[in-house]
Design a protein around this motif. Sequence first.
Motif, short mmCIF file in Angstrom:
data_model
loop_
_atom_site.label_atom_id
_atom_site.label_comp_id
_atom_site.label_asym_id
_atom_site.label_seq_id
_atom_site.Cartn_x
_atom_site.Cartn_y
_atom_site.Cartn_z
N THR A 107 51.63 60.68 82.40
CA THR A 107 51.05 59.39 82.80
C THR A 107 51.03 58.44 81.59
O THR A 107 49.97 58.17 81.02
N GLU A 108 52.18 57.99 81.23
CA GLU A 108 52.29 57.06 80.09
C GLU A 108 51.63 55.73 80.47
O GLU A 108 51.87 55.21 81.57
N PHE A 109 50.81 55.21 79.59
CA PHE A 109 50.20 53.89 79.86
C PHE A 109 51.21 52.78 79.59
O PHE A 109 51.80 52.71 78.51
N VAL A 110 51.43 51.96 80.59
CA VAL A 110 52.33 50.80 80.44
C VAL A 110 51.52 49.57 80.82
O VAL A 110 51.09 49.44 81.97
N PRO A 111 51.29 48.65 79.88
CA PRO A 111 50.48 47.47 80.22
C PRO A 111 51.15 46.65 81.32
O PRO A 111 52.37 46.62 81.43
N THR A 112 50.34 46.03 82.13
CA THR A 112 50.88 45.15 83.16
C THR A 112 51.63 43.97 82.54
O THR A 112 51.34 43.55 81.41
N ASP A 113 52.56 43.43 83.31
CA ASP A 113 53.27 42.23 82.82
C ASP A 113 52.40 40.99 82.91
O ASP A 113 52.73 39.95 82.34
N GLU A 114 51.31 41.08 83.66
CA GLU A 114 50.40 39.93 83.75
C GLU A 114 49.59 39.88 82.46
O GLU A 114 48.80 40.78 82.18
N ARG A 115 49.79 38.83 81.69
CA ARG A 115 49.15 38.77 80.37
C ARG A 115 48.22 37.56 80.28
O ARG A 115 48.51 36.51 80.81
N THR A 116 47.13 37.76 79.57
CA THR A 116 46.29 36.60 79.24
C THR A 116 46.89 35.92 78.01
O THR A 116 47.67 36.50 77.28
N GLY A 117 46.51 34.68 77.79
CA GLY A 117 46.99 33.92 76.64
C GLY A 117 46.22 32.63 76.56
O GLY A 117 45.17 32.48 77.22
N ALA A 118 46.73 31.70 75.82
CA ALA A 118 45.99 30.45 75.60
C ALA A 118 45.77 29.69 76.91
O ALA A 118 44.70 29.14 77.16
#
Length: 949
Positions: free
Chosen positions: A793-804
């Motif tokens: 179960t490798e953790f892969v961050p979602t493509d939905e990212r927070t930013g400015a």
Amino acid sequence: MPLIKEIDTGTPIRVAETSVTLTIDGQSITVPAGTSVMAAAMSMGTKIPKLCATDMLEAFGSCRLCLVEIEGRKGTPASCTTPAEQGMVVRTQTDRLAKLRKGVMELYISDHPLDCLTCAANGDCELQDMAGAVGLREVRYGYEGANHFDAAKDLSNPYFAFDPAKCIVCSRCVRACEEVQGTFALTIDGRGFASAASPGGTDFLDSECVSCGACVQACPTATLIEKSVVEMGQPEHSVVTTCAYCGVGCSFKAEMQGDRVVRMVPFKDGKANEGHSCVKGRFAWGYATHKDRITSPMIREAITDPWREVSWDEAIAHAASAFRRIQAQYGKDAIGGITSSRCTNEETFLVQKLIRAGFGNNNVDTCARVCHSPTGYGLKTTFGTSAGTQDFRSVEEADVVLVIGANPTDGHPVFASRLKKRLRAGAKLIVADPRRIDLVKSPHIRAEHHLQLLPGTNVALVNAMAHVVVTEGLVDEAFVRERCDLRDFEVWARFIADERHSPEAVQDLTGVPAAEVRAAARLYATGGNAAIYYGLGVTEHSQGSTMVMGMANLAMATGNIGRDGVGVNPLRGQNNVQGACDMGSFPHEFSGYRHVSDDATREMFEAMWGRPLSAEPGLRIPNMLDEAVAGGFKGLYCQGEDIAQSDPNTQHVVAGLKAMECVVVQDLFLNETAKYAHVFLPGSSFLEKDGTFTNAERRVSRVRKVMAPLGGLADWEITLKLAQALGYPMRYDHPSQIMDEIAALTPTFAGVSYARIEELGSIQWPCNGAAPAGTPIMHVDRFVRGTGKFMITEFVPTDERTGARFPLILTTGRILSQYNVGAQTRRTANTAWHDEDVLEIHPFDAENRGVRDGDLVAVQSRSGEISLRAHVTERMQPGVVYTTFHHSRTGANVITTDYSDWATNCPEYKVTAVQVRRTNHLSAWQDLHDAEEKILTRIGDGSVPEAAE
Ligand code: SF4
Ligand code: SF4
Ligand code: SF4
Ligand code: FES
């Protein structure tokens, strides 16, 4: 049908390994040790007068009506609080007892308004019954002294009334609120003569009360009584059926006058709820006869035309000819359908049968796609079965409970009450949730650990817990060696032991301090029986399936599978979402989770259904919509689901629906999806048909018809008509015959029939030759797939990212009083608690934006913008905001994204990067929604049904 009166044994029935034998009124009786004298007497048919006792509650001993004589004991002890003992000799009927009881009743009656003839509880009042039972004919003390007759009524709760003038201070309501519901909203205020039950010095609506109804049910008088009984009078017959809201699947008695429901009373023999309920099932059933129900079939050529009411035959013929034309023009695969998790197993089975055998393709999907499809994938891969491992009762044996991404007190309230009871008795609680849900701290409950992770980091958190288990020597080696695939385990153990999975390595990512994760992991691994309960906060992520497998790994590594008190348990959303999945609603699976490419299975279905079936998996809902926008998918049969409100990225859903040439909606109301439909077929509510629902514990329970379908046909009959018109006739006279076919084709249902359910009350599948009474706990001696399979179960961050631009994470969920898209609950008095969706925001984030509580705010994501009111609360952590999606006008899914679980396409509702700012106007989407509402819902002469907002 008579009115079902359940036997009240006065105090709870005990289960014990030892028993005692005593003599009551000259008769010998043997009962489990710990049974009260009252229950022992009741079980042999001897009724002892009682007022403060009921078998739903622990004995209290306050009314002194249940006195008995016991040889060798002084005085007259209360039978409800006296345990039966070996050799005890008890007398329940003597002159002395009769005199004492009459005296007690006289005191009660002297401070009770004697308006029995006009009282709403007349005929259903224990005080009245007891006056008769003790033979009270006159009251010596008179009524002119001090009394409570002028006490003001509290009518604030929409569903029940409180008339303190009738209160006998038996404390049953207070104890029900504490013991059964676990809310502690009531007290006995005042002392002595001045004492009375009270919702904490305020009225019921403003109190902590969550309107579960337990106190109303417990009250022996008309002090707490359903307003529907006050208005309509006493019911005269009842039918046992199953709640149509959430996956707890509570049993209810629909108490009726003719074909009108007077009240829904939780059924004590219902194994999912054991006589408890929540505000939705208990009170919010009025939607079934709401004036907004559409009861005539309707058609139109274009969605901008007004609807035209037509006969059933015309509507069905119109739909069938449109589907056939589309298939002739665009190909067999240009149409598909969606089954409903609100409908019965039998109805769901028929829709997928129609699609596979009648449409000739596998383009069938269900709303589980957008909620628990990762559960199916993850649990099937690791354990071998796409369902939870336990029955609800199992939680009573848990020592540690890990609640992940679920909010049971709002989403699954009756299970939450059971869980809270266990926690009050000493089990430890770990909550993993971005919000401070009520369970974290509520009366007499405090979570040992609240792992307040950032949305989107579940897998990193569960991996970190597993890392602690593996690297600190907490693995249950005997279990793993005996029950699991050792090679997979070794590969997994090496993977998870890597330093990059340690709590310290991921704490900046998850936001949860490493020490807290270590402590929680140790508690889970070493605290005794450890059970996991989880919800959509686990599944509705781009790594939903990975997370389900991560939890399964953790449970297997610690040996927490295959017995009472442990397990991995999805709290499923809709009443029949488990059933919809079981019945073959996914495009790649027949009923019983067998792949369409499996030749032997397919041939069995072909032989039974008389048509060749496709071995190719069909389209999932998002693929249907993508194909529609691309021009290749043109027709949809949508039974009981509102994808235009419930599915992510509303604009894309609407574009897909608008691109189709024939959308057939079968539902109770003109919902959001129906705005884009060409045929509307009036569906039937759960009160209008026979069938079964399957709850989150795999329990198959009967749904029983109590009134005729308002539109004339039950949903299963509508599907039959459509099948007939499409040239694929199916013949059933009753849903029991459909269940017989399900049993014949589905090994896990082989032993299920209406007769068997009647006999057992309900059945948990698998039910077959090996388990003729069903299976409460799965994977007891071996996993269904043989050995348990550890998965990487490798953790892969979602493509939905927070930013400015979008610095906050929006996550979504439900609240207690409303239900999913709100089509049902918005049409009930439940709007008293939640008449609009709000945005929960932490004070820090609010202050940074100049937002105050109650301000209108715009919430903008990469997909769109909506506006709603802000609720500033420390339940949220800084950086995370939250809303519900119960009101179509909010358009919460206008801003959710297209990202979805890698394995199942379950949408990532729980992580959307947003910005929040104050505003003073509705969003453009909401303006468009209001404008379209006026055009796309016109009926006949142009009248528009009132929006249920
Ligand atoms: S309705 Fe339920 S929560 Fe409210 S006071 Fe009664 S028992 Fe307590
Ligand atoms: S309200 Fe009903 S249950 Fe509560 S103390 Fe009064 S009589 Fe008893
Ligand atoms: S807990 Fe669920 S099934 Fe039970 S009454 Fe409430 S909504 Fe219905
Ligand atoms: S019923 Fe036993 S004291 Fe009230």
